[in-house]
Motif scaffolding. Sequence first.
Motif, short mmCIF file in Angstrom:
data_model
loop_
_atom_site.label_atom_id
_atom_site.label_comp_id
_atom_site.label_asym_id
_atom_site.label_seq_id
_atom_site.Cartn_x
_atom_site.Cartn_y
_atom_site.Cartn_z
N ALA A 854 0.83 -1.21 0.00
CA ALA A 854 0.00 0.00 0.00
C ALA A 854 0.86 1.26 0.00
O ALA A 854 0.54 2.25 -0.67
CB ALA A 854 -0.93 0.00 1.21
N LYS A 857 2.05 1.85 -3.55
CA LYS A 857 0.98 2.35 -4.41
C LYS A 857 0.63 3.80 -4.05
O LYS A 857 0.33 4.61 -4.94
CB LYS A 857 -0.26 1.46 -4.27
CG LYS A 857 -0.04 -0.01 -4.61
CD LYS A 857 0.25 -0.22 -6.08
CE LYS A 857 0.41 -1.70 -6.39
NZ LYS A 857 0.75 -1.94 -7.83
N THR A 858 0.66 4.10 -2.74
CA THR A 858 0.33 5.46 -2.30
C THR A 858 1.33 6.46 -2.87
O THR A 858 0.94 7.54 -3.37
CB THR A 858 0.35 5.52 -0.76
OG1 THR A 858 -0.64 4.64 -0.25
CG2 THR A 858 0.08 6.94 -0.27
N GLN A 859 2.60 6.13 -2.82
CA GLN A 859 3.62 7.03 -3.35
C GLN A 859 3.44 7.24 -4.84
O GLN A 859 3.57 8.38 -5.34
CB GLN A 859 5.01 6.44 -3.05
CG GLN A 859 6.16 7.36 -3.40
CD GLN A 859 6.12 8.66 -2.63
OE1 GLN A 859 5.75 8.69 -1.46
NE2 GLN A 859 6.47 9.77 -3.30
N VAL A 886 -4.45 1.60 0.91
CA VAL A 886 -3.95 2.67 0.04
C VAL A 886 -4.77 3.93 0.22
O VAL A 886 -4.23 5.05 0.34
CB VAL A 886 -3.98 2.20 -1.44
CG1 VAL A 886 -3.57 3.36 -2.36
CG2 VAL A 886 -3.07 1.00 -1.66
N GLN A 889 -3.88 5.55 3.58
CA GLN A 889 -2.56 6.20 3.58
C GLN A 889 -2.58 7.48 2.76
O GLN A 889 -1.92 8.47 3.12
CB GLN A 889 -1.51 5.23 3.04
CG GLN A 889 -1.19 4.08 3.98
CD GLN A 889 -0.05 3.21 3.49
OE1 GLN A 889 0.74 3.64 2.65
NE2 GLN A 889 0.06 1.99 4.03
N LEU A 890 -3.31 7.50 1.63
CA LEU A 890 -3.43 8.73 0.84
C LEU A 890 -4.07 9.84 1.66
O LEU A 890 -3.61 10.99 1.64
CB LEU A 890 -4.26 8.46 -0.42
CG LEU A 890 -3.55 7.82 -1.61
CD1 LEU A 890 -4.55 7.44 -2.69
CD2 LEU A 890 -2.51 8.79 -2.18
N ARG A 893 -1.72 11.19 4.17
CA ARG A 893 -0.70 12.07 3.55
C ARG A 893 -1.32 13.35 3.02
O ARG A 893 -0.62 14.39 2.95
CB ARG A 893 -0.02 11.31 2.40
CG ARG A 893 0.69 10.03 2.82
CD ARG A 893 2.09 10.29 3.34
NE ARG A 893 2.97 10.81 2.31
CZ ARG A 893 3.67 10.05 1.46
NH1 ARG A 893 3.57 8.71 1.55
NH2 ARG A 893 4.46 10.60 0.57
#
Length: 972
Positions: A854, A857-859, A886, A889-890, A893
């Motif tokens: 995850a 994928k988030t990055q 994911v 985490q998005l 961020r």
Amino acid sequence: MAVSMATAAGRLRRAIRRSPLLGGLSRRPFSSMPPPASATAVRDAFLSFFRDRHGHRLVPSASVRPRGDPSLLFVNAGMNQFKPIFLGTVDPRSEMAGFRRVANSQKCVRAGGRHSDLEDVGRDLSHHTFFEMLGNWAFGGEYFKEEACSMAWELLTRVYGIPEDRLWVSYFGGDAKAGLDPDLESRDIWLSLGVHASHMLSCGPQENFWEMGDTGPCGPCTEIHYDLTGRVGAPQLVELWNLVFIQHNREADGSLQPLPQRHVDTGMGLERLLAVLQGTRSTYDTDLFSPLLNAIHQGCGAPRYLGRVGAADEGRTDMAYRVVADHIRTLSICIADGVCPGMSGAPLVLRQILRRAVRFSTEVLRAPPGFLSSLVPVVVETLIGSLVSEDEAAFLASLQRGRRIIDRTLRRLGPSDLFPAEVAWSLSLSGGLGLPLDLVELMLEEKGVRLDSAGLTRLAQEEAQHRSQQAKPAQEQGLQLNVHALGELRRRGVPPTDDSPKYNYSLRPSGGYEFCACEAQVLQLYTENGTAVASVGKGQHCGLLLDKTNFYAEQGGQASDRGYLVRVGQEDVLFPVARAQVCGGFILHEAVAPEGLKVGDQVQLHVDEAWRLGCMEKHTATHLLNWALRRVLGPGTEQRGSHLNPERLRFDVATQAPLTPEQLRAVEGAVQEAVGQDEAVYVEEVALAHTARVPGLRSLDEVYPDPVRVVSVGVPVANALDPASQAALQTSVELCCGTHLLRTGSIGDLVITGERQLSKGTTRLLAVTGEQAQQAREVGQALAQEVEAAAERLSRGSRDVLEAQRLSKDMGRLTDAVDTALMPQWQRQELQATLKVLQRRANTAIRKLETGQAAQKTQELLQRHSEGPLIVDTVSTESLSVLVKVVRQLCERAPRTSVLLLSPQPLGRVLCACQVAQGTTPAFTAEAWALAVCSHMGGKAWGSPVVAQGTGTTADLEGALSTARAYALNQL
């Protein structure tokens, strides 16, 4: 090139006929070398070919008794013993783990269960209950289709010399519904080997796709067939060899996934191959059977075997030859492998086979008593012959009585009447006389009479219900004598029933038990509602009070006997007795009257010997279990109750805490020690006062008769009751009125299969004995090996989330199997504890892999999307769990951004996850957002106002993304 699949499948089904003649077979040699002349030579040629030419390891045949596989009654295919390899559960430290390419000839039995040929044996020239399966295997991709096909073709055409133009080949033509393409690779291999295109058949999954079960390894197969016609007229094909290419796995959801390792599994019946190579009319004309058929002819004096079938077989003489020849082979092999005729599972099927053989040999072939055992080779006479002879003699009397009952009943029937189900049931294994129902139907079929099948089904259902009631003891069931009936009996001066004949049994030198019949007088009859009557009519359920009986009435935790009675002088009319109950000292027998019965009639009672013996085994085992618990847990351990029937025993014991695995194992070990010593069981009646002060004597809080029976294991009762001997502290000594074995060895084994707390301070144990106990141990061992293999896989680690999830699911399936299997309870508890730890480790591994995936994928998504109020995109993930991580985490961020992600999956399925940013309008909820998008894809969604997820199916991802953006922008 090759014919179409639909056409070919139809041709194959029409062509594969078990023809009564292998017509057109040339007796000339098929090659420059003479063909193998005997079964031994053919078998040796097969094994030598794979060992010497192609480097296969020869492995011995497994026993026909499956080990650790409760799904099978018998080993019925060569691949059974290699299941752990196919399933990936093989112990890495075992010899089998090193197998790469192997070959063998496997003993197989197909009788009972899903794959049974029992009822077809004898009717044609090819069916058998026992046969040999020649096979070769390649594990882990050692070789695959090209090598397997080439080897098979080489062996058949060059070694055995079968003409190529007599061979046809079918291959898998694909399955559009399952998304499987045709196996063109196999087709092209066969064509390159020289198979003519007109002899290639493209068939569907029913013919050419092999599956182990509802789930598990599977794959396309290709079959080699032999044309019986010799190129004259339409082909008649008989299958010779099946080559299975195991390359898929059927998942629990029905989908197919590729296996990490591919395998080859082939099988060819030796008997059928011999028929082709020896140019015989049938498998029964090969040298595997001809000596046996000659021995049958010499032993019974019937006309010589001519190989006739159907209407041409007058009197079914040749059918009887085939049945007896096949069945004695099966009996000999099974008994040698430790499966003896019995009352449940595989032993019950073997008992049925033995009784079919007895019936055909005596009634059709007119064989003398003891004939079957004479067919068993002299070298194994001491191992097998005595068992066959004993059961043959016992059944012969039942068969003769059954024949008389059938003839007597038929004389009363009209031309179109059905044979009464009640009479057929009374003749059957369940009814007490011991004739298998299929044998009764066959005997009626020979006389052109139809059986009342509907009535038989009803009786079978009633029997199943009765068995379930026996397994769960009830306080009130069946007929009872109320206080008024008992008072009337005492007023008339009727003495209590003398049931001492229930103890009249003895041990034969062969190890079996002999139970004596009992003659008695009918003192009183009762209707179903308990009304006393002087007589009952045909078909009436009734209660019988006799002056004496050999039936054990349910008491002391032991299930009631069952069996039948007959009127003295009219032994051909059986009155089935379902149970016996004690009411105030009187034994009431519940029966069904096939004819009238009246007070004063003289009757003869016969107990169901197998049922009684099962109760005796469980009762003696219960005493040993009680003693072993006191030995392991301490002398203060007290019994709280018990119940037993032939299927299992239940024992309630006072304990301070649940038993540990170590304690359970120690208890089993103590019982096994006593069983292994085959100690004598002593029983005597003594004055109750003499038992009052004996140290260690076990008794329950019950009212005992005086005198009372004392049951002592290994020590004479007089010694056990001597207060100075202390013997009762060292062995099992109990007050008991039940029926017991005369030696402990007949128990065979005992396994505690269940343990639970009934209440504070009381534990209930469930246990099985004998064959069931052995099977439980094998199941436990097999599951232990699977758990160990799973732990090894977990220790190696997972490369990706999908592999980790598969491992976690495997742990879950193993946990379910361990929770529900009939296995040793101590082992269940140990494996449950191990699996709990392994499951936690597996779940932790999944979370770590998912979190790492995850984050990656988030990055990637943050790099694609500039800061803004909305991110709507697709991302490749292997699970909904990763997709949700994911999204979270998005949002962590970018806390001011609302996120919705779609993840396309195989077959058009799409996963959806979303989260709305903090501070958005109340009308904009994650649940509504996901529902709008998933509804567009024909799916569903769930969640909360902040976080939601869902699924759908669509080929238009852009349309779904547009819907997501439009909905969010409208709300924002």
